[in-house]
Design a protein around this motif. Structure first.
Motif, PDB file in Angstrom:
ATOM      1  N   PHE A   1       0.829  -1.332   0.225  1.00  0.00           N
ATOM      2  CA  PHE A   1       0.083   0.035  -0.078  1.00  0.00           C
ATOM      3  C   PHE A   1       0.915   1.088  -0.071  1.00  0.00           C
ATOM      4  CE2 PHE A   1      -1.674   3.446   2.664  1.00  0.00           C
ATOM      5  CZ  PHE A   1      -2.991   3.757   2.063  1.00  0.00           C
ATOM      6  N   PHE A   2       0.418   2.298  -0.864  1.00  0.00           N
ATOM      7  CA  PHE A   2       1.194   3.495  -0.880  1.00  0.00           C
ATOM      8  C   PHE A   2       0.020   4.720  -0.962  1.00  0.00           C
ATOM      9  CE2 PHE A   2       4.322   0.735  -3.164  1.00  0.00           C
ATOM     10  CZ  PHE A   2       5.417   0.593  -2.327  1.00  0.00           C
ATOM     11  N   THR A   3       0.355   5.850  -0.152  1.00  0.00           N
ATOM     12  CA  THR A   3      -0.320   6.770  -0.708  1.00  0.00           C
ATOM     13  C   THR A   3       0.264   7.627  -1.822  1.00  0.00           C
ATOM     14  OG1 THR A   3       1.001   8.373   0.824  1.00  0.00           O
ATOM     15  CG2 THR A   3      -0.879   7.301   1.748  1.00  0.00           C
ATOM     16  N   ARG A   4      -0.368   8.204  -2.558  1.00  0.00           N
ATOM     17  CA  ARG A   4      -0.006   8.985  -3.657  1.00  0.00           C
ATOM     18  C   ARG A   4       1.147  10.057  -3.339  1.00  0.00           C
ATOM     19  NH1 ARG A   4      -1.309  13.424  -5.976  1.00  0.00           N
ATOM     20  NH2 ARG A   4      -3.352  13.602  -4.727  1.00  0.00           N
ATOM     21  N   SER A   5       0.795  10.816  -2.452  1.00  0.00           N
ATOM     22  CA  SER A   5       1.848  11.551  -1.852  1.00  0.00           C
ATOM     23  C   SER A   5       3.244  11.062  -1.368  1.00  0.00           C
ATOM     24  CB  SER A   5       1.171  12.304  -0.459  1.00  0.00           C
ATOM     25  OG  SER A   5       0.986  11.580   0.585  1.00  0.00           O
ATOM     26  N   PHE A   6       3.267   9.852  -0.923  1.00  0.00           N
ATOM     27  CA  PHE A   6       4.687   9.056  -0.602  1.00  0.00           C
ATOM     28  C   PHE A   6       5.203   8.839  -1.966  1.00  0.00           C
ATOM     29  CE2 PHE A   6       6.967   4.880  -0.192  1.00  0.00           C
ATOM     30  CZ  PHE A   6       7.757   5.491   0.903  1.00  0.00           C
ATOM     31  N   LEU A   7       4.462   8.307  -2.971  1.00  0.00           N
ATOM     32  CA  LEU A   7       5.010   8.121  -4.265  1.00  0.00           C
ATOM     33  C   LEU A   7       5.611   9.357  -4.885  1.00  0.00           C
ATOM     34  CD1 LEU A   7       2.319   5.405  -5.794  1.00  0.00           C
ATOM     35  CD2 LEU A   7       4.654   5.156  -4.831  1.00  0.00           C
ATOM     36  N   GLN A   8       4.965  10.282  -4.451  1.00  0.00           N
ATOM     37  CA  GLN A   8       5.491  11.782  -5.093  1.00  0.00           C
ATOM     38  C   GLN A   8       6.724  12.115  -4.407  1.00  0.00           C
ATOM     39  OE1 GLN A   8       3.446  13.488  -7.574  1.00  0.00           O
ATOM     40  NE2 GLN A   8       5.289  14.485  -7.857  1.00  0.00           N
ATOM     41  N   ASP A   9       6.690  11.923  -3.320  1.00  0.00           N
ATOM     42  CA  ASP A   9       8.053  12.171  -2.394  1.00  0.00           C
ATOM     43  C   ASP A   9       9.145  11.179  -2.798  1.00  0.00           C
ATOM     44  OD1 ASP A   9       6.886  14.024  -0.911  1.00  0.00           O
ATOM     45  OD2 ASP A   9       6.823  12.798   1.062  1.00  0.00           O
ATOM     46  N   VAL A  10       8.842   9.967  -3.175  1.00  0.00           N
ATOM     47  CA  VAL A  10       9.790   8.912  -3.642  1.00  0.00           C
ATOM     48  C   VAL A  10      10.215   9.425  -4.933  1.00  0.00           C
ATOM     49  CG1 VAL A  10      10.354   6.822  -4.569  1.00  0.00           C
ATOM     50  CG2 VAL A  10       8.968   6.886  -2.536  1.00  0.00           C
ATOM     51  N   ALA A  11       9.715   9.958  -5.728  1.00  0.00           N
ATOM     52  CA  ALA A  11       9.832  10.599  -7.282  1.00  0.00           C
ATOM     53  C   ALA A  11      10.768  11.759  -7.228  1.00  0.00           C
ATOM     54  CB  ALA A  11       8.663  10.825  -8.144  1.00  0.00           C
ATOM     55  N   GLU A  12      10.405  12.670  -6.177  1.00  0.00           N
ATOM     56  CA  GLU A  12      11.074  13.828  -6.074  1.00  0.00           C
ATOM     57  C   GLU A  12      12.151  13.843  -5.065  1.00  0.00           C
ATOM     58  OE1 GLU A  12       8.174  16.652  -4.599  1.00  0.00           O
ATOM     59  OE2 GLU A  12       6.886  16.370  -6.464  1.00  0.00           O
ATOM     60  N   LYS A  13      12.277  13.030  -4.036  1.00  0.00           N
ATOM     61  CA  LYS A  13      13.377  13.210  -3.206  1.00  0.00           C
ATOM     62  C   LYS A  13      14.377  12.052  -3.156  1.00  0.00           C
ATOM     63  CE  LYS A  13      10.167  15.954  -0.214  1.00  0.00           C
ATOM     64  NZ  LYS A  13       9.506  15.764   0.921  1.00  0.00           N
ATOM     65  N   PHE A  14      13.738  10.554  -3.394  1.00  0.00           N
ATOM     66  CA  PHE A  14      14.317   9.388  -2.871  1.00  0.00           C
ATOM     67  C   PHE A  14      14.847   8.674  -4.199  1.00  0.00           C
ATOM     68  CE2 PHE A  14      11.360  10.338   0.580  1.00  0.00           C
ATOM     69  CZ  PHE A  14      12.468  11.114   1.162  1.00  0.00           C
ATOM     70  N   MET A  15      14.524   9.216  -5.139  1.00  0.00           N
ATOM     71  CA  MET A  15      14.819   8.190  -6.290  1.00  0.00           C
ATOM     72  C   MET A  15      16.417   7.905  -6.564  1.00  0.00           C
ATOM     73  SD  MET A  15      12.682   7.442  -9.154  1.00  0.00           S
ATOM     74  CE  MET A  15      11.750   8.823  -9.801  1.00  0.00           C
ATOM     75  N   GLY A  16      17.275   8.732  -6.249  1.00  0.00           N
ATOM     76  CA  GLY A  16      18.466   8.600  -6.572  1.00  0.00           C
ATOM     77  C   GLY A  16      19.031   7.785  -5.388  1.00  0.00           C
ATOM     78  N   GLN A  17      18.518   7.487  -4.194  1.00  0.00           N
ATOM     79  CA  GLN A  17      18.728   6.585  -3.158  1.00  0.00           C
ATOM     80  C   GLN A  17      18.383   5.148  -3.117  1.00  0.00           C
ATOM     81  OE1 GLN A  17      18.134   8.557   0.648  1.00  0.00           O
ATOM     82  NE2 GLN A  17      17.867  10.634  -0.468  1.00  0.00           N
ATOM     83  N   LEU A  18      17.735   4.988  -4.322  1.00  0.00           N
ATOM     84  CA  LEU A  18      17.300   3.398  -4.342  1.00  0.00           C
ATOM     85  C   LEU A  18      18.398   2.608  -4.670  1.00  0.00           C
ATOM     86  CD1 LEU A  18      13.937   3.832  -6.121  1.00  0.00           C
ATOM     87  CD2 LEU A  18      14.083   3.405  -3.824  1.00  0.00           C
ATOM     88  N   LYS A  19      18.488   1.399  -3.608  1.00  0.00           N
ATOM     89  CA  LYS A  19      19.375   0.485  -3.888  1.00  0.00           C
ATOM     90  C   LYS A  19      19.534  -0.164  -5.216  1.00  0.00           C
ATOM     91  CE  LYS A  19      21.670  -3.370  -1.424  1.00  0.00           C
ATOM     92  NZ  LYS A  19      21.401  -4.429  -0.268  1.00  0.00           N
TER      93      LYS A  19
ATOM     94  N   VAL B   1      11.821   1.369  -1.092  1.00  0.00           N
ATOM     95  CA  VAL B   1      11.436   2.607  -0.431  1.00  0.00           C
ATOM     96  C   VAL B   1      10.740   2.477   0.797  1.00  0.00           C
ATOM     97  CG1 VAL B   1      10.586   3.290  -2.976  1.00  0.00           C
ATOM     98  CG2 VAL B   1       8.974   2.171  -1.388  1.00  0.00           C
ATOM     99  N   PHE B   2      10.656   1.064   1.598  1.00  0.00           N
ATOM    100  CA  PHE B   2      10.108   1.172   2.803  1.00  0.00           C
ATOM    101  C   PHE B   2      10.956   1.964   3.807  1.00  0.00           C
ATOM    102  CE2 PHE B   2       8.339  -3.346   2.593  1.00  0.00           C
ATOM    103  CZ  PHE B   2       7.411  -2.818   1.626  1.00  0.00           C
ATOM    104  N   PRO B   3      12.430   2.060   3.878  1.00  0.00           N
ATOM    105  CA  PRO B   3      13.074   3.107   4.603  1.00  0.00           C
ATOM    106  C   PRO B   3      12.828   4.558   4.487  1.00  0.00           C
ATOM    107  CG  PRO B   3      14.542   1.503   3.723  1.00  0.00           C
ATOM    108  CD  PRO B   3      13.445   1.369   2.876  1.00  0.00           C
ATOM    109  N   PHE B   4      12.040   5.110   3.326  1.00  0.00           N
ATOM    110  CA  PHE B   4      11.522   6.373   3.514  1.00  0.00           C
ATOM    111  C   PHE B   4      10.298   6.748   4.171  1.00  0.00           C
ATOM    112  CE2 PHE B   4      14.071   5.384  -0.738  1.00  0.00           C
ATOM    113  CZ  PHE B   4      15.249   5.865   0.072  1.00  0.00           C
TER     114      PHE B   4
END
Length: 508
Positions: A338-356, A391-394
């Motif tokens: 389960f993801f909120t759309r706002s969380f997916l937006q955060d992943v796209a904007e802030k965390f994409m480069g940190q994905l293992k 993305v769980f750690p974010f």
């Protein structure tokens, strides 16, 4: 699109000049196709990708023996972040279901299918979703899932009195997009509105040799592979899907893998649980069958939620048990999130480069320096991939919901003859579930001689079901509504309870 000379210069500069080794031997048509493929590569980052892949493979090999030390900082998911079909209060379960249906009725819930892989391990070259496991109805995985979406919409509509839509986002790859599109068109989209089925491609990335060279699959074709189910997040950005979700009013997304025949689409209990808890990210899990079961465990590492692979946990840690005898690290990951759309937006904007980036060593067919086609017998290439759970750690508010394996998890991964996760085990799991539903609704199942069949309250996927009783999702999604059809009735098997059969039973 860049010119041949620009591509040649970029390949030379990144140490990949061999890619054009057979250019002069290609036909004009082959050259045009190859040039287009090369033009779509991120040539500026190709050298970085190849070098990173080779270094990651070397690092993975040297550190594998050290990975088991990670259990020094493992913690189970805290009880306040857990829900369970078995352990949670029935009143809470009912409240979560009510909340989930409310959100569905307000068009706030979408489902997202991860379907980038082919059925190679099943012995077929088409998408897994098109596979028929041998049910009496001969339905494919795609049809079963489509009908579950139709039914969940109808259930939400009947509860709340307003028409609603659960959009279906389907992530495909270069291998699966066209066959999936054609399959849906040929089957009239299984009754769903075509505009509410959104298919999109994940990125493809080159396979690389252990010394950092791009692998040529054919003389005019680079060996490419999908970037793992964690490629979802980049694909959402590439295809403007977060904007699409926003435009539809979607706030919550249920993500799952194509191969689970028992998946509950937009499960209202799971969705309602996550919404009620204020979660931005959630994972469905099943209890591990035994300590050594080869499944990732959802837990905390240094206080941060993540999935730890079974190979990374020491055996003595895996065997730890709580005061009631339960496994401490029992939350088996089933790729159901389960993801909120706002969380997916955060992943796209802030965390994409940190994905293992994860290393997968594969047997990749290739052409050798003489142009001969070679099918390797041992791994010769590196495929880099990301995982959807990375993305769980974010997450700022992460929850876990435990469900019953026999009700919600039976993956299809291998051809018949393998030890587990085959068409037979998937088929058995679904038919056994439907037998339990029919019996719980008050039906007496009969064999071909008219003798009553005894059904167990639960069953192992390795065992054949007590009877061939299949219930269409269009009649019942979770076992609901069957009592009015089946109570007190004797049903001769094999039996398919579809909408036509349901009408006949109501008339009896």
């Amino acid at each position: 699109m860049p010119s041949l000379q620009q591509i040649r210069t970029a390949l030379d500069g990144s140490g990949q000049a061999h890619v054009l080794r057979f250019w002069s031997e290609l036909s004009e048509e082959e050259k045009a196709v190859f040039l287009q493929e090369l033009g779509q590569l991120d040539l500026q980052r190709l050298e970085e990708h190849c070098q990173a892949a080779a270094e990651a493979a070397e690092a993975a090999a040297s550190s594998r023996s050290l990975d088991r030390d990670r259990d020094l900082v493992l913690e189970p998911v805290p009880p306040e972040s857990m829900g369970s079909v078995r352990r949670s209060d029935p009143e809470n379960l009912a409240e979560w279901e009510q909340e989930g249906f409310l959100q569905i009725s307000r068009n706030r819930v979408a489902v997202l299918l991860l379907a980038g892989g082919q059925g190679t391990r099943l012995g077929v070259q088409y998408p897994k979703g098109m596979y028929d496991v041998g049910l009496p109805s001969r339905k494919t995985l795609y049809q079963i899932q489509a009908e579950r979406i139709l039914k969940i919409q109808r259930l939400a509509e009947s509860r709340h009195g307003s028409k609603c839509t659960v959009p279906w986002y389907i992530m495909t790859s270069e291998f699966t997009l066209k066959p999936t599109q054609t399959f849906f068109q040929e089957n009239s989209h299984f009754g769903l509105e075509p505009s509410n089925i959104i298919m999109f491609e994940q990125r493809m990335i080159p396979a690389v040799t252990f010394d950092g060279k791009v692998i040529l699959e054919r003389k005019g074709k680079i060996a490419m592979a999908p970037d793992g189910n964690g490629g979802l997040y980049q694909a959402l950005v590439d295809n403007d899907l977060l904007e699409d979700m926003k435009g539809r009013g979607v706030e919550y997304v249920h993500v799952y893998c194509v191969d689970n025949i028992l998946v509950k689409m937009a499960d209202p209990v799971f969705v309602g649980f996550c919404v009620t808890k204020g979660a931005d990210c959630g994972a469905k899990v099943v209890e591990k069958a035994h300590p050594a079961e080869p499944v990732g465990v959802v837990c905390r590492v240094g206080g941060v939620p993540q999935v730890v692979e079974y190979s990374e946990i020491r055996p003595e840690t895996a065997r730890l048990r709580g005061p009631a005898g339960e496994l401490v690290y029992s939350a088996g990951n089933i790729c159901n999130h389960f993801f909120t759309r706002s969380f997916l937006q955060d992943v796209a904007e802030k965390f994409m480069g940190q994905l293992k980036q994860h290393v997968a060593l594969k047997k990749v067919p290739f052409v050798d320096s003489c142009g001969n086609q070679v099918k390797p017998t041992k791994p010769n290439g590196i495929k880099m991939e990301k995982f959807v759970f990375d993305v769980f750690p974010f997450s700022r508010s992460f929850v876990v919901f435990e469900v019953l394996r026999e009700d919600e998890f039976s993956p299809l991964k291998n051809s018949d003859g393998a030890a587990a996760d085959t068409p037979t085990t998937a088929r058995n799991a679904l038919l056994a579930q439907h037998c339990r539903w029919a019996t719980a609704a008050g039906a007496a199942l009969l064999d071909e001689h008219g003798n009553c069949i005894q059904t167990a309250s639960s069953s192992s996927a390795g065992n054949p079901p007590p009877a061939k009783c299949e219930i269409s999702p269009l009649v019942s999604n979770f076992g609901e509504g069957l009592e009015q059809l089946l109570k007190g009735k004797s049903i001769k098997t094999p039996f398919i309870l579809d909408e036509e059969a349901a009408e006949g039973l109501q008339a009896r």
